[in-house]
Design a protein around this motif. Structure first.
Motif, short mmCIF file in Angstrom:
data_model
loop_
_atom_site.label_atom_id
_atom_site.label_comp_id
_atom_site.label_asym_id
_atom_site.label_seq_id
_atom_site.Cartn_x
_atom_site.Cartn_y
_atom_site.Cartn_z
N ARG A 82 67.03 130.64 34.61
CA ARG A 82 67.54 129.42 35.26
C ARG A 82 66.79 129.15 36.56
NH1 ARG A 82 74.07 129.75 34.18
NH2 ARG A 82 73.99 128.91 32.06
N CYS A 92 76.87 131.92 38.63
CA CYS A 92 75.95 131.40 37.61
C CYS A 92 76.33 131.94 36.23
CB CYS A 92 74.52 131.76 37.97
SG CYS A 92 73.29 130.87 36.99
N PRO A 99 78.37 127.36 34.92
CA PRO A 99 77.83 127.70 36.24
C PRO A 99 78.41 126.79 37.32
CG PRO A 99 76.18 126.58 34.91
CD PRO A 99 77.34 126.87 34.01
N CYS A 155 77.40 125.28 40.07
CA CYS A 155 76.24 124.84 40.85
C CYS A 155 76.65 124.21 42.18
CB CYS A 155 75.39 123.86 40.04
SG CYS A 155 74.69 124.56 38.53
N CYS A 204 76.93 126.94 44.62
CA CYS A 204 75.88 127.96 44.56
C CYS A 204 74.94 127.89 45.77
CB CYS A 204 75.08 127.77 43.27
SG CYS A 204 73.74 128.98 43.12
N ALA A 213 71.41 126.44 44.99
CA ALA A 213 71.31 125.11 44.39
C ALA A 213 70.12 124.30 44.90
CB ALA A 213 72.61 124.34 44.61
N CYS A 221 67.05 125.72 42.98
CA CYS A 221 67.16 126.03 41.56
C CYS A 221 66.76 124.84 40.68
CB CYS A 221 68.59 126.45 41.22
SG CYS A 221 68.80 126.79 39.46
N VAL A 253 69.75 123.37 38.45
CA VAL A 253 70.99 122.90 39.04
C VAL A 253 71.50 121.66 38.28
CG1 VAL A 253 69.82 121.50 40.80
CG2 VAL A 253 72.18 122.27 41.17
N CYS A 288 72.91 122.98 33.24
CA CYS A 288 73.37 123.99 32.28
C CYS A 288 74.72 123.64 31.69
CB CYS A 288 73.46 125.36 32.96
SG CYS A 288 71.93 125.87 33.72
S1 SF4 Z 1 72.30 126.20 40.94
FE1 SF4 Z 1 71.08 127.40 39.47
S2 SF4 Z 1 71.47 129.55 40.06
FE2 SF4 Z 1 73.09 128.31 40.98
S3 SF4 Z 1 74.79 128.30 39.50
FE3 SF4 Z 1 73.54 126.50 39.08
S4 SF4 Z 1 72.09 127.14 37.48
FE4 SF4 Z 1 72.93 129.00 38.44
#
Ligand code: SF4
Length: 94
Positions: free
Chosen positions: A29, A72, A77, A79, A82, A85, A88, A91, A94
């Motif tokens: 990811r 995650c 997830p 995001c 996070c 974010a 990533c 972000v 997913c």
């Molecule tokens: S921003 Fe990226 S690392 Fe963070 S939860 Fe979402 S997919 Fe996972």
């Protein structure tokens, strides 16, 4: 993977990173390993070993497993909460 965990936890020897489902998912990811390695944990491990300084190898499993469970996760997830974010590439995808 198991050998890395046994060496690390039982003997304090760090010779690699155990790429389990959480470590693998987070590595991909965050685009720390190419998509072509997504189903090949040994190649993902080699990618991570090249990127991460050796002093971090010991802690990757514990920290990334917790991060994978609490933030995650595979199915949902978080995001929006996070700390990764802003860097990533996955972000919100997913
Ligand atoms: S921003 Fe990226 S690392 Fe963070 S939860 Fe979402 S997919 Fe996972």
């Amino acid at each position: 993977k198991t050998a890395n965990i046994v060496l690390n936890v039982s003997f304090g020897i760090v010779e690699g990173i155990a790429v389990d489902t959480h470590v693998n998912r987070i590595a991909h990811r965050l685009a720390l390993s190419p998509k072509t390695h997504e189903k090949e944990p040994l190649k993902t491990e080699q990618d991570l070993l090249k990127l991460l300084p050796r002093e971090y190898w010991r802690d990757v499993n514990h920290q990334w497993i917790r991060f994978g469970r609490e933030v995650c996760s595979a199915k949902a997830p978080r995001c929006a909460e996070c700390p990764m974010a802003d860097i990533c590439p996955s972000v919100g995808k997913c």
